[in-house]
Design a protein around this motif. Sequence first.
Motif, PDB file in Angstrom:
ATOM      1  N   GLY A   1      72.844  42.073  -8.218  1.00  0.00           N
ATOM      2  CA  GLY A   1      71.802  42.908  -7.898  1.00  0.00           C
ATOM      3  C   GLY A   1      71.973  44.620  -8.034  1.00  0.00           C
ATOM      4  N   HIS A   2      74.003  44.488  -8.631  1.00  0.00           N
ATOM      5  CA  HIS A   2      74.231  46.311  -8.152  1.00  0.00           C
ATOM      6  C   HIS A   2      73.642  47.006  -9.771  1.00  0.00           C
ATOM      7  CE1 HIS A   2      76.408  48.859  -5.677  1.00  0.00           C
ATOM      8  NE2 HIS A   2      77.660  48.849  -7.327  1.00  0.00           N
ATOM      9  N   GLU A   3      74.399  47.618  -9.200  1.00  0.00           N
ATOM     10  CA  GLU A   3      73.871  49.029 -10.680  1.00  0.00           C
ATOM     11  C   GLU A   3      74.816  48.556 -11.589  1.00  0.00           C
ATOM     12  OE1 GLU A   3      71.817  51.676 -10.661  1.00  0.00           O
ATOM     13  OE2 GLU A   3      71.059  52.031  -8.411  1.00  0.00           O
ATOM     14  N   SER A   4      74.148  48.439 -13.022  1.00  0.00           N
ATOM     15  CA  SER A   4      74.861  47.916 -14.064  1.00  0.00           C
ATOM     16  C   SER A   4      76.342  49.250 -14.165  1.00  0.00           C
ATOM     17  CB  SER A   4      73.893  47.955 -15.201  1.00  0.00           C
ATOM     18  OG  SER A   4      72.768  47.778 -15.606  1.00  0.00           O
TER      19      SER A   4
ATOM     20  N   LEU B   1      81.615  52.013 -12.001  1.00  0.00           N
ATOM     21  CA  LEU B   1      80.737  51.614 -10.945  1.00  0.00           C
ATOM     22  C   LEU B   1      80.372  52.202 -10.352  1.00  0.00           C
ATOM     23  CD1 LEU B   1      83.518  49.137 -11.876  1.00  0.00           C
ATOM     24  CD2 LEU B   1      81.683  47.582 -10.800  1.00  0.00           C
ATOM     25  N   VAL B   2      79.687  52.079  -9.936  1.00  0.00           N
ATOM     26  CA  VAL B   2      78.820  53.162  -9.303  1.00  0.00           C
ATOM     27  C   VAL B   2      78.054  52.789  -7.965  1.00  0.00           C
ATOM     28  CG1 VAL B   2      79.207  54.956 -10.764  1.00  0.00           C
ATOM     29  CG2 VAL B   2      77.005  54.192 -10.737  1.00  0.00           C
ATOM     30  N   THR B   3      77.571  53.475  -6.930  1.00  0.00           N
ATOM     31  CA  THR B   3      76.881  52.924  -6.232  1.00  0.00           C
ATOM     32  C   THR B   3      75.769  53.654  -6.633  1.00  0.00           C
ATOM     33  OG1 THR B   3      77.523  54.338  -4.532  1.00  0.00           O
ATOM     34  CG2 THR B   3      78.159  51.925  -4.574  1.00  0.00           C
ATOM     35  N   ASP B   4      74.245  53.786  -6.032  1.00  0.00           N
ATOM     36  CA  ASP B   4      72.922  54.302  -6.078  1.00  0.00           C
ATOM     37  C   ASP B   4      73.006  55.621  -5.392  1.00  0.00           C
ATOM     38  OD1 ASP B   4      73.128  53.766  -3.042  1.00  0.00           O
ATOM     39  OD2 ASP B   4      71.358  52.628  -3.656  1.00  0.00           O
TER      40      ASP B   4
ATOM     41  N   GLY C   1      80.800  47.444  -3.587  1.00  0.00           N
ATOM     42  CA  GLY C   1      79.390  47.520  -3.411  1.00  0.00           C
ATOM     43  C   GLY C   1      78.396  47.992  -2.783  1.00  0.00           C
ATOM     44  N   ASP C   2      77.794  48.243  -2.015  1.00  0.00           N
ATOM     45  CA  ASP C   2      77.160  49.073  -1.461  1.00  0.00           C
ATOM     46  C   ASP C   2      76.083  48.451  -0.174  1.00  0.00           C
ATOM     47  OD1 ASP C   2      75.520  51.073  -0.447  1.00  0.00           O
ATOM     48  OD2 ASP C   2      74.043  51.274  -1.907  1.00  0.00           O
TER      49      ASP C   2
END
Length: 384
Positions: free
Chosen positions: A255-258, A303-306, A174-175
């Motif tokens: 609501g995170h990056e796909s 998985l990555v953050t924005d 998460g972020d």
Amino acid sequence: MEYGVRRRLQRLHGRNVPWMPPLLLLVGIVLLDLNATERFRIISWIVLVPGTAAAVCGLRTTAVFTVLAVVAYVAVDTAWPDRYRAGPGDFVLVAVGGLMAVVASGVRLCKERQTLHIQDIAETTRRTVLRPLPPRWAGLEHAGVYLAADVDARVGGDFYDIQPSPHGTRLLVGDVQGKGLAAVETAAALLGTFREAGYHEKDLATVAERLETRMRRHRSHTCALGRDDGDRFATAVLVGFPEHVPDAVDMVNFGHESPLAVGPRGIRELPSGDGLPLGFGDLAEGLPPVRRVPLAADETLLLVTDGVTEARDRADDFYPLARDIARAVAADQHDTDPRRLVLRVRDGVLRHSGGRLVDDTTVFAVRRIRQAQGEDPELGRLRS
């Protein structure tokens, strides 16, 4: 601790040769003054020697160069006839300049020790929030990289963790919105709840509810303290690896990056973050649903953050994550290995942005340990 600080200070300044510049400067000034005419006396420039030493050497070395500068000044100046000598005025300049250089060296070393101590605290905080994970753990092999936008802070609002449990392995990436210590505190609160709920709760939906509740409780507490955290939220992806379902995962996307499924046959985009971020659950009818999505044994979950997807180049274009990974996998199927995949994304982001990170950047890749590798997927599961 003091030994470690001294060693790092030595590495910081390369203490095997930092005395070379002031030494060369000392010798050069002395030789030039002795071989110059009386109209070009530069012996008073020797005050630069302890000043240079103060910038690159330790306290004792700076003191030695101060003494050498004073002695050299006296020796060279007295070698000239009386009418050409620089005189006591320049001697005072060299002596006082040397003393000031020693004081400056002591202040610099003190500041460096304080900086290293702060970096130690930041590193300890990072290890507390983002605890080290065994590379092959709880039936999973994984790799992750975290790059803080603030290189001095070394820690920010991005977070990830793997939690083994009697109900299957759980993963959280998460972020937290915002930067600074407040974001770190929020990330630590969410990770603490995940480690407990992820182990004890049987249903992934209950883990998601616990995370939402923790986010709102934390925000309420910080607001009660008078901090402006009323709108703070966190995007996250909660993933469950069911014990007896080897070809699928359960997922809740706040609501995170796909996430991307990367395999020898290419890449697939998994369900997007159509749900609201953590902390905004009261604005919707309910939390994002738990979705079971296929994930083959030879596919790696990326998985990555924005910080990755919003990295821009000089032309203000976003980093093409999916296209870059698809091209790499097409050229070499071994790039689906979590470690190689993470390094490729990290290098791609840094290359695309020219090393200018405007947000914390996290890349995390994970896949099940293959039976063909002679490993038991349940090996290493913590049950106590």
